[in-house]
Design an enzyme around this catalytic site. Structure first.
Site, PDB file in Angstrom:
ATOM      1  N   GLU A   1     -37.367 -28.863 -74.654  1.00  6.53           N
ATOM      2  CA  GLU A   1     -35.837 -28.896 -74.652  1.00  6.53           C
ATOM      3  C   GLU A   1     -35.081 -29.500 -75.873  1.00  6.53           C
ATOM      4  O   GLU A   1     -34.568 -29.934 -74.970  1.00  6.53           O
ATOM      5  CB  GLU A   1     -36.189 -29.591 -72.618  1.00  6.53           C
ATOM      6  CG  GLU A   1     -36.277 -28.998 -71.759  1.00  6.53           C
ATOM      7  CD  GLU A   1     -36.313 -29.797 -70.553  1.00  6.53           C
ATOM      8  OE1 GLU A   1     -36.383 -30.807 -70.613  1.00  6.53           O
ATOM      9  OE2 GLU A   1     -37.352 -29.443 -69.501  1.00  6.53           O
TER      10      GLU A   1
ATOM     11  N   LYS B   1     -33.255 -28.194 -58.925  1.00  8.50           N
ATOM     12  CA  LYS B   1     -33.605 -26.942 -59.217  1.00  8.50           C
ATOM     13  C   LYS B   1     -33.757 -25.651 -58.678  1.00  8.50           C
ATOM     14  O   LYS B   1     -34.415 -25.244 -58.071  1.00  8.50           O
ATOM     15  CB  LYS B   1     -34.972 -26.636 -60.340  1.00  8.50           C
ATOM     16  CG  LYS B   1     -35.204 -28.110 -61.149  1.00  8.50           C
ATOM     17  CD  LYS B   1     -36.537 -28.357 -61.307  1.00  8.50           C
ATOM     18  CE  LYS B   1     -36.716 -28.697 -62.703  1.00  8.50           C
ATOM     19  NZ  LYS B   1     -37.827 -29.567 -62.914  1.00  8.50           N
TER      20      LYS B   1
HETATM   21  P1  PGA Z   1     -40.475 -27.460 -66.195  1.00 10.73           P
HETATM   22  O1  PGA Z   1     -39.625 -29.661 -66.389  1.00 10.73           O
HETATM   23  O2  PGA Z   1     -39.027 -26.639 -66.179  1.00 10.73           O
HETATM   24  O3  PGA Z   1     -41.206 -27.976 -67.320  1.00 10.73           O
HETATM   25  O4  PGA Z   1     -40.794 -28.237 -64.214  1.00 10.73           O
HETATM   26  C1  PGA Z   1     -38.506 -30.025 -65.798  1.00 10.73           C
HETATM   27  C2  PGA Z   1     -38.367 -30.999 -65.759  1.00 10.73           C
HETATM   28  O5  PGA Z   1     -40.102 -31.521 -65.347  1.00 10.73           O
HETATM   29  O6  PGA Z   1     -37.750 -31.841 -65.232  1.00 10.73           O
HETATM   30 ZN    ZN Z   2     -39.378 -33.638 -64.446  1.00 12.52          ZN
END
Ligand code: PGA
Ligand code: ZN
Length: 422
Positions: A209, A339
């Site tokens: 990221e 998410k």
């Molecule tokens: P991921 O991680 O998109 O790889 O699950 C993001 C997070 O843990 O916030």
């Molecule tokens: Zn996370």
């Protein structure tokens, strides 16, 4: 209300070079829209299942051609010619069609692609901005812009695992606008990059990221260096720029113990460690401080952090209404990391948001570590009045697409940034 003329999808690549889906939705009045689906790496065990081809000879089995075929085949056949007056109606049809509790048959990536592309087509058809459409969907209006939480240092599954914890994030807490917040974060990132170059004498490596990923000796060194970078950039730690931590502790929890920096900690010891971090560093939020299945100890963690830092659940809650209800009953958290691809449709994610909001929890709208250049997440964070947004760092275009879209929305709406923390 126009009907759905056609849905279809294309396998594209995400920011890690792994396949994902771009879905397209066409309405009978000629409106067309598309949306791309993100994908995680440090995923929760309770997440809805992405459909992957499993053909080891191609993209290490991660291909999304089958998911694309499901969109253009079975899903298109089911939706074609039908009029949906709401997102809930469309999503209910998708869930009925898939028929499994975790979207395993057609794939959560296929379902979410269609859910998002339909939302965008509906907004275009109604001639309203996407953030306004998302607000309408949850019976609200855009009230605030989300407070930024931006990756500075990374470890865990998003880097080489050189430090067990996943992310230390910057929170520009004094910034009155997104624009000002981004400027502060960029200044701290530059200061940190310079310090890392001096200290480790190497070109900087970045994690999935965009966080800097130097070989710190441990998690506390990472936190201390974040504070030093804030100071080096001329800000007062805590008051002007604070920290958030994504511990992502499920990924170093084995046989009931947390394997952290050479120690093996019990749940009680892990809670004491996190509390000491919150006392010694200007931390306003701790995400997945305990493992996703360590249910018995989450209420104790929340009590230990209460009044100092948010107890934020990512893998722990998985944007899943049932897990959120259980956490509410147990007093196990006070903030939701939302998410949409953890659950698979916008309607179910809206239900997760509703439960969290009704309980007075804070909500962070989050991207995934595998992202695309699509920017719908910024609209979602504004439309659903997210207190925070978590997108990643400021050096990669798939992250900047969302920040730049927030700047655009800010210029258009003049909304103020959510008053958080404190
Ligand atoms: P991921 O991680 O998109 O790889 O699950 C993001 C997070 O843990 O916030
Ligand atoms: Zn996370």
């Amino acid at each position: 209300m126009p009907t759905v003329r056609r849905v279809h999808a294309l396998e594209i690549l995400d920011s890690r070079g792994r396949p994902t889906l771009k879905a397209y939705c066409e309405l009978s009045d000629g409106t067309r829209a598309a949306a791309s689906v993100p994908s995680g790496a440090s995923t929760g065990a309770a997440e809805a299942l992405e459909k992957r081809d499993g053909d080891g000879a191609r993209h290490a089995g991660l291909g999304c051609r089958m998911a694309a075929q499901h969109v253009g085949g079975e899903i298109d056949t089911a939706l074609r010619g039908k009029a949906f007056t709401s997102q809930a109606g469309l999503d209910a049809e998708l869930l009925k069609l898939d028929g499994t509790p975790n979207k395993a048959r057609l794939g959560a990536n296929a379902l979410l692609g269609v859910s998002l592309a339909f939302a965008r087509a509906s907004a275009a058809q109604a001639q309203v901005p996407l953030y306004q459409h998302f607000a309408n969907q949850v019976g609200d209006k855009p009230r605030t812009l989300p407070r930024l939480t931006v990756n500075l240092f990374s470890g865990g599954k998003h880097a080489g695992g050189q430090v067990p914890i996943q992310d230390v994030l910057l929170v520009p807490s004094a910034a009155k606008t997104v624009d000002e917040g981004l400027a502060a974060v960029c200044a701290v990132y530059r200061a940190a990059a310079k310090r890392m170059l001096e200290r480790f004498g190497m070109r900087l490596l970045t994690a999935d990221e965009g966080g800097l990923a130097p070989p710190f000796e441990g998690a506390e060194a990472m936190l201390a260096e974040a504070v030093a970078a804030i100071e080096a950039a001329g800000f007062e730690p805590g008051r002007e720029v604070a920290l958030a931590v994504d511990v992502a502790s499920s990924h170093f929890f084995e046989n009931g113990l947390y394997h952290l920096d050479g120690a093996k900690l019990s749940s009680a010891e892990m809670i004491a460690k996190l509390r000491s971090w919150a006392e010694r560093f200007p931390i306003v939020s701790i995400e997945d401080g305990l493992a996703e299945d360590d249910w018995a100890h989450w209420p104790e963690l929340r009590r230990a952090l209460c009044g100092r830092a948010l107890t934020l659940g990512d893998d722990f809650l998985c944007t899943h209404p049932k897990r959120i209800e259980r956490a509410l009953a147990a007093g196990a958290a006070d903030a939701l990391l939302l998410k949409v691809n953890q659950i698979g449709t916008l309607t179910e994610a809206a239900e997760a948001r509703r439960l969290a909001r009704n309980a007075g929890w804070k909500v962070t709208i989050s991207a995934r570590s595998g992202e695309t250049e699509d920017d719908w997440l910024a609209d979602l964070a504004v439309g659903w009045s997210g207190d925070q947004i978590k997108v990643g760092s400021i050096t990669q275009s798939e992250r900047l697409a969302k920040y730049n879209r927030l700047l655009e929305i800010e210029a258009e709406t003049h909304l103020s940034v959510a008053a958080w923390p404190g």
